[in-house]
Design an enzyme around this catalytic site. Structure first.
Site: not given
Ligand code: HSE
Length: 408
Positions: A127, A196, A200, A297
């Site tokens: 996260v 995503d 998180k 990153g």
């Molecule tokens: N793809 C995710 C983002 C990577 O852009 O936050 C980091 O968890």
């Protein structure tokens, strides 16, 4: 000496190798031990890479090697990442990961497996990328009851929204740019559809409230429906549009949700731009604390993975211990339809007839002030209401509803 294995030599996996190599002396000085990368598991070969000689293609080589005590799983996806993590924990190896898909779906089980085998499953990098957030919630805020958490939890979408707001850039162009920079997931649908961020926010909710919700069962919206026009209307009204993950406990039940929200300029999350993430935690003793930094990153994420490795090496007996998580049942979760908040409504209306539009809206929504008229749209911010009420009231209004945004 601690021997480690890296599973997956993509963006984050190669970043971990880079951090461990570049900051070798510093890490050794802190841990008092050498950290040796013994294997890198990947389907590919990496001819010419300084790590070429470490590459293996068979997971069993790592599993069967008793010298490997820490495994860094950066494969992404659920399988075989979950299966390999479980096998390592059962073999008494510690596992560190940035894989939010695995932590959010199997975290309860893997923490239990780690505890049973007296080993560790740590996931600081899952996260907020490089932002320290898991340890602060568990350790530094341990004497607090968490009230709610709101966060910009996805770097890719924040990068896209920032470029849309500041440069009027086209969605696809910015997404391609985010892919090139190594921010986006292998399948960026998970980023732009809010999946995503959902993974998180359920992890943060589990850390805060002890129960892990199924990320596919929480209300999740992405950024694909947001237009530059919406962003400019929100800006005129004093708000930024951000993809927000939100969790709190309402009436004893856990609410987790992800959606674009209007964030007032008074809220520090409104000023978080580009690939940066921000996580605002409200807790009963400390008040509000904000965590800010690069949310995606190579090196930022690798930095967080390495923090877990260092924690295991430095504090074999006292390293961060995560309390067990229960899987949240349907009954543990607050019904999203009952969630109340203020909202921005955008109705279609002929520009020349704004007075008529105001009357039609006020007849349904009651007296409203602060209307904004833009490109044949009448926009206003309502009082607090539930999802159900918002749908009912907009259905009663004779004007066509174009968009509705929740305020944070
Ligand atoms: N793809 C995710 C983002 C990577 O852009 O936050 C980091 O968890």
């Amino acid at each position: 000496m601690t021997n480690i294995a890296i599973l997956g030599f993509g963006v984050v996996g190669s970043g971990v190798a880079e951090v461990i190599t570049k900051n070798k002396a510093l890490i050794e000085e802190k841990t008092g031990e050498k950290i040796n990368i013994k294997y890198i598991l990947d389907l590919r070969d990496f001819p010419g890479s300084p790590f070429e000689h470490l590459v293996v293609h068979d997971f069993q080589t790592i599993l069967r090697d008793p010298e490997v005590t820490v495994v860094a799983e950066m494969m992404g996806g659920s399988h075989p990442a979950y299966d390999f993590s479980k096998a390592c924990l059962e073999a008494g190896k510690s596992v560190v990961t940035s894989n939010k898909e695995v932590v959010s779906n199997f975290g309860a089980e893997l923490l239990e497996t780690a505890a049973k085998n007296k080993t560790a499953y740590l996931f600081e990098a899952s996260v907020g990328g490089g932002i320290p957030i898991i340890r602060p919630i568990l350790n530094d805020l341990s004497s607090n009851r968490i009230i709610n958490i709101s966060g910009i939890l996805n770097g890719t979408t924040n990068y896209i929204l920032t470029k849309m707001e500041n440069e009027g850039a086209a969605f696809e162009d910015v997404l391609n740019d985010a892919k090139k920079k190594g921010y986006a997931e292998a399948n960026p649908t998970a980023d732009i559809e809010g999946i995503d961020a959902a993974r998180k926010i359920v992890i943060l909710a589990a850390l805060s409230f002890g129960k892990l919700a199924d990320p596919s069962k929480i209300h999740t919206e992405g950024i694909t429906e947001i237009t530059s026009d919406d962003v400019s209307i929100a800006k005129k009204m004093g708000y930024a549009v951000k993809l927000i993950g939100y969790t709190s406990v309402i009436d004893g039940k856990i609410l987790c949700m992800v959606s674009p929200r209007l964030v007032s300029q008074a809220n520090p999350l409104s000023g978080i731009n580009d690939v940066f993430n921000g996580i605002l935690v409200s807790a009963d003793m400390v008040g509000e604390v904000m965590f800010y930094g690069p949310g995606a990153g190579k090196l930022p994420t690798a930095s967080a993975v390495c923090a877990d490795i260092v924690d295991i090496v430095m504090h074999r007996k006292t390293q961060m211990k995560l309390p067990a998580w229960e899987k949240a049942s349907e009954d543990d979760l607050f019904e999203f339809e009952k969630y109340r908040c203020r909202r921005l409504f955008i109705f279609r209306s002929p520009e020349a007839d704004s007075a008529a539009a105001v009357k039609q809206i006020s007849d349904v929504f009651g007296s409203i002030s602060g209307f904004v008229f833009e490109n044949g749209k009448t926009c206003f911010i309502s009082d607090e209401m539930s999802e159900k009420e918002a749908v009912e009231l907009s259905g009663k209004c004779p004007l066509e509803l174009i968009k509705m945004y929740r305020l944070l």
